[in-house]
Structures are given as C-alpha cells and as structure tokens.
Design a protein around this motif. Structure first.
Motif, mmCIF file in Angstrom:
data_model
loop_
_atom_site.group_PDB
_atom_site.id
_atom_site.type_symbol
_atom_site.label_atom_id
_atom_site.label_comp_id
_atom_site.label_asym_id
_atom_site.label_seq_id
_atom_site.Cartn_x
_atom_site.Cartn_y
_atom_site.Cartn_z
ATOM 1 N N ALA A 156 0.651 -1.123 0.078
ATOM 2 C CA ALA A 156 -0.108 -0.011 0.164
ATOM 3 C C ALA A 156 0.898 1.260 -0.093
ATOM 4 C CB ALA A 156 -0.780 0.118 1.018
ATOM 5 N N THR A 157 2.103 1.191 0.318
ATOM 6 C CA THR A 157 3.084 2.128 0.422
ATOM 7 C C THR A 157 4.049 1.945 -0.610
ATOM 8 O OG1 THR A 157 4.395 1.271 1.966
ATOM 9 C CG2 THR A 157 2.832 2.403 2.670
ATOM 10 N N GLU A 158 4.931 3.258 -0.928
ATOM 11 C CA GLU A 158 5.825 3.065 -2.076
ATOM 12 C C GLU A 158 7.052 2.174 -1.777
ATOM 13 O OE1 GLU A 158 7.515 6.222 -4.183
ATOM 14 O OE2 GLU A 158 5.756 7.440 -3.787
ATOM 15 N N CYS A 159 7.663 1.099 -2.690
ATOM 16 C CA CYS A 159 8.676 0.314 -2.374
ATOM 17 C C CYS A 159 9.159 -0.026 -3.830
ATOM 18 C CB CYS A 159 8.234 -1.172 -1.949
ATOM 19 S SG CYS A 159 7.013 -2.097 -2.935
ATOM 20 N N VAL A 160 10.607 -0.247 -3.784
ATOM 21 C CA VAL A 160 11.319 -0.747 -4.989
ATOM 22 C C VAL A 160 11.736 -1.968 -5.117
ATOM 23 C CG1 VAL A 160 13.464 0.169 -6.267
ATOM 24 C CG2 VAL A 160 12.234 1.882 -4.681
ATOM 25 N N LEU A 161 11.558 -2.399 -6.194
ATOM 26 C CA LEU A 161 11.708 -4.003 -6.418
ATOM 27 C C LEU A 161 13.134 -3.885 -7.418
ATOM 28 C CD1 LEU A 161 8.108 -5.484 -6.915
ATOM 29 C CD2 LEU A 161 9.366 -5.351 -4.911
ATOM 30 N N VAL A 162 13.727 -5.118 -7.590
ATOM 31 C CA VAL A 162 14.542 -5.507 -8.646
ATOM 32 C C VAL A 162 14.206 -6.749 -9.070
ATOM 33 C CG1 VAL A 162 16.744 -6.011 -9.409
ATOM 34 C CG2 VAL A 162 16.271 -4.092 -7.733
ATOM 35 N N ALA A 163 13.663 -6.760 -10.565
ATOM 36 C CA ALA A 163 13.281 -7.957 -11.347
ATOM 37 C C ALA A 163 14.549 -8.604 -12.342
ATOM 38 C CB ALA A 163 12.218 -7.788 -12.358
ATOM 39 N N PHE A 164 14.761 -9.842 -12.039
ATOM 40 C CA PHE A 164 16.161 -10.516 -12.580
ATOM 41 C C PHE A 164 15.719 -10.974 -14.007
ATOM 42 C CE2 PHE A 164 16.681 -10.361 -8.166
ATOM 43 C CZ PHE A 164 17.729 -9.539 -7.979
ATOM 44 N N ILE A 165 16.477 -10.699 -14.897
ATOM 45 C CA ILE A 165 16.163 -11.180 -16.678
ATOM 46 C C ILE A 165 17.404 -12.179 -16.875
ATOM 47 C CG2 ILE A 165 15.757 -10.304 -18.840
ATOM 48 C CD1 ILE A 165 14.003 -9.012 -16.574
ATOM 49 N N ASN A 166 16.898 -13.213 -17.412
ATOM 50 C CA ASN A 166 17.823 -14.200 -18.095
ATOM 51 C C ASN A 166 18.004 -13.963 -19.451
ATOM 52 O OD1 ASN A 166 15.758 -15.226 -19.882
ATOM 53 N ND2 ASN A 166 15.521 -16.848 -18.726
ATOM 54 N N THR A 167 18.689 -14.683 -20.135
ATOM 55 C CA THR A 167 19.472 -14.488 -21.543
ATOM 56 C C THR A 167 18.327 -14.445 -22.580
ATOM 57 O OG1 THR A 167 20.040 -16.716 -21.562
ATOM 58 C CG2 THR A 167 21.819 -15.427 -20.886
ATOM 59 N N LYS A 168 17.125 -15.107 -22.302
ATOM 60 C CA LYS A 168 15.927 -15.276 -23.207
ATOM 61 C C LYS A 168 14.994 -14.187 -23.120
ATOM 62 C CE LYS A 168 16.338 -20.128 -23.630
ATOM 63 N NZ LYS A 168 15.694 -21.299 -23.451
ATOM 64 N N SER A 169 15.575 -13.174 -21.998
ATOM 65 C CA SER A 169 14.714 -11.933 -21.843
ATOM 66 C C SER A 169 13.297 -12.133 -21.145
ATOM 67 C CB SER A 169 14.198 -11.267 -23.062
ATOM 68 O OG SER A 169 15.573 -10.684 -23.884
ATOM 69 N N LEU A 170 13.484 -13.361 -20.195
ATOM 70 C CA LEU A 170 12.319 -13.762 -19.354
ATOM 71 C C LEU A 170 12.532 -13.465 -18.045
ATOM 72 C CD1 LEU A 170 11.718 -17.284 -20.871
ATOM 73 C CD2 LEU A 170 10.432 -15.423 -21.316
ATOM 74 N N ILE A 171 11.430 -12.952 -17.467
ATOM 75 C CA ILE A 171 11.616 -12.435 -15.918
ATOM 76 C C ILE A 171 11.729 -13.537 -15.109
ATOM 77 C CG2 ILE A 171 10.577 -11.098 -14.196
ATOM 78 C CD1 ILE A 171 8.892 -9.404 -16.428
ATOM 79 N N LEU A 172 12.786 -13.775 -14.243
ATOM 80 C CA LEU A 172 12.967 -14.833 -13.386
ATOM 81 C C LEU A 172 12.390 -14.932 -12.077
ATOM 82 C CD1 LEU A 172 16.930 -15.380 -14.115
ATOM 83 C CD2 LEU A 172 15.068 -16.860 -15.181
ATOM 84 N N GLY A 173 12.241 -13.678 -11.630
ATOM 85 C CA GLY A 173 11.708 -13.327 -10.120
ATOM 86 C C GLY A 173 12.172 -12.009 -9.831
ATOM 87 N N TYR A 174 11.973 -11.765 -8.485
ATOM 88 C CA TYR A 174 12.252 -10.237 -8.138
ATOM 89 C C TYR A 174 12.784 -10.299 -6.661
ATOM 90 C CZ TYR A 174 8.128 -10.187 -5.351
ATOM 91 O OH TYR A 174 7.063 -10.573 -4.364
ATOM 92 N N GLU A 175 13.334 -9.234 -6.318
ATOM 93 C CA GLU A 175 13.609 -8.954 -4.660
ATOM 94 C C GLU A 175 13.378 -7.474 -4.505
ATOM 95 O OE1 GLU A 175 17.355 -10.410 -3.688
ATOM 96 O OE2 GLU A 175 17.106 -12.340 -4.244
ATOM 97 N N LYS A 176 12.906 -7.287 -3.152
ATOM 98 C CA LYS A 176 12.419 -6.006 -2.755
ATOM 99 C C LYS A 176 13.800 -5.349 -2.137
ATOM 100 C CE LYS A 176 8.607 -5.298 -0.413
ATOM 101 N NZ LYS A 176 7.680 -5.215 0.416
ATOM 102 N N ILE A 177 14.178 -4.121 -2.650
ATOM 103 C CA ILE A 177 15.250 -3.379 -2.597
ATOM 104 C C ILE A 177 14.995 -2.590 -1.062
ATOM 105 C CG2 ILE A 177 16.735 -1.596 -2.768
ATOM 106 C CD1 ILE A 177 16.722 -2.033 -5.919
ATOM 107 N N ILE A 178 13.705 -2.231 -0.825
ATOM 108 C CA ILE A 178 13.232 -1.282 0.103
ATOM 109 C C ILE A 178 11.806 -0.546 -0.080
ATOM 110 C CG2 ILE A 178 13.923 1.031 -0.887
ATOM 111 C CD1 ILE A 178 15.391 1.820 1.725
#
Length: 234
Positions: free
Chosen positions: A126-148
C-alpha cells in the motif's frame, strides 16, 4: 437453546459452507463467510461467525483485515495471538504464490508482460517500495527482490547483495521498478534525479539495467524510453 443444540447448529453451518466451497469455490461466499473460513484455520472448534462480524465492523473489509497489524487484530474479542499472526501471514503467502507462478512467464521486452508481472506484486504494498526483477538470456523475468520500502529517492543499493542476487538468479540483467500507489505513473522531478543516480551507480558496478519503471494506477512509465504507457485499459 441448549449448549448441545448450539454445537450441532454450528457444526451444521460449517459443514454447509464447506459443501458450498467444494461445489462452486470461495467466490460464492459472502465477505463475512470468507473471513469465517480464514478463522477456522486456527479456531477448529469454536463458532467463528461472530468473530468475523466483529473483525469486519472494526476494519471494514477483508483486505483491511489481512493488512492489519496483529496487535490491532487482537483488540477484537475472540482473536488470539496465533489467529492474528496467521491472518497477517496470508498476504505474504499470496505474494510468494504470485512470485512463483509468474516465474519465466513474462518477457522483459513486452511492456504489457512487464506490467502484468509487477502490478499484482505492488497490490500487496500500500506504500511505495522498490523492486529489482532479474532477467535471463532469453529476456524472461526470473523473479524479483524488494530493495526497500520507500520511494525511489531512498534507495540504497548494496553492491555485494545485488551481485549475490544476480548470481543466485543466474540473471543477465535487471529491471528496477517502484510504485506510485493511488496515483499516476508519471514521474516527479525527484524521480528523475533518483533515476540518474541509480543509473550512474549501476554503470559503475557493471550491471546491465534494462529499464527503470514506475507503476501507477493509470499505467507505467519507462525511464529508458522517457514515455508514459497507459496499459490499464488495453
């Protein structure tokens, strides 16, 4: 009505609800009945109907109950520590479910796919947060982690931890995204400043950042292409 009669009535009510769920699913239940079902996970033998009504009276809706602080939940008569903790874990379980289900499903080269990946995740914040999504060599999104938890200007990227995450996900590149809950995806001046600082930092680390995005109620904004993309109504 005797105590035994009340127990029989309660038992019959719970069995009838289970039969309805088995036939047509939870979507057929009223909001209070859904809350009842959640409460049965930690209240196997007591009548949860009155507790469900009290929770809805205090918090107003199912989502607000699930988002509530456990201490606030325990202010409701009939809600103990175990029940409050169990309720508070549910949104985290839902988020992990979506994360696992969406793994390698969406392309990082398609903005609709990107929006479909990030939007359900941000709905749990419900509040602002920043995520990092990880991309493989086939340009598919593998997953994510929250930075903050916080806005883009507060991001402090840990070089070692980000490098470990890239190795752990076997990722070629990343996408950074943050949300504007209850607002437009269009960036503020501080968003532009933060984007420049992040790009400089990632360049110095030698990390390929495919894009930096803002997800809002009306669509998403790509810093890479400096464009607003209204995807919601497509």
């Amino acid at each position: 009505m005797s105590t035994n009669e009340k127990k029989h009535l309660h038992s019959g009510h719970r069995e009838r609800m289970r039969n309805v769920i088995d036939k047509v699913g939870l979507k057929s239940l009223s909001e209070v009945q859904v809350v009842e079902q959640i409460l049965t996970m930690t209240n196997a033998r007591c009548d949860t109907n009155n507790i469900a009504h009290r929770l809805l009276e205090k918090f107003g809706s199912l989502s607000k109950i699930l988002d509530a602080d456990p201490n606030d939940l325990m202010e409701v008569s009939g809600v103990g520590k175990v029940t409050a903790k169990t309720i508070s874990y549910l949104p985290q379980i839902f988020e992990l479910y979506i994360k696992d289900k969406n793994c390698k499903k969406y392309s990082s080269k398609n903005y609709k796919d990107i929006d479909n990946f990030f939007r359900p995740i941000f709905e749990f914040n419900a509040t602002e947060c920043v995520l990092v999504a990880f991309i493989n060599t086939k340009s598919l999104i593998l997953g994510y982690e929250k930075i903050i938890d916080g806005d883009l200007c507060e991001v402090k990227i840990d070089k070692i931890e980000l490098t470990k995450s890239l190795i752990r996900h076997n990722a070629k590149s990343i996408i950074i995204a943050h949300n504007h809950p209850y607002g437009t995806a269009k960036p503020s001046i501080s968003d532009y400043d933060a984007n420049n600082q992040i790009n400089l930092l990632l360049n110095n680390l030698g990390i390929n950042c495919q894009d930096n995005l803002i997800i809002g109620e009306d669509g998403l904004f790509s810093f890479k292409n400096s464009m607003f993309i209204p995807l919601i109504n497509e």
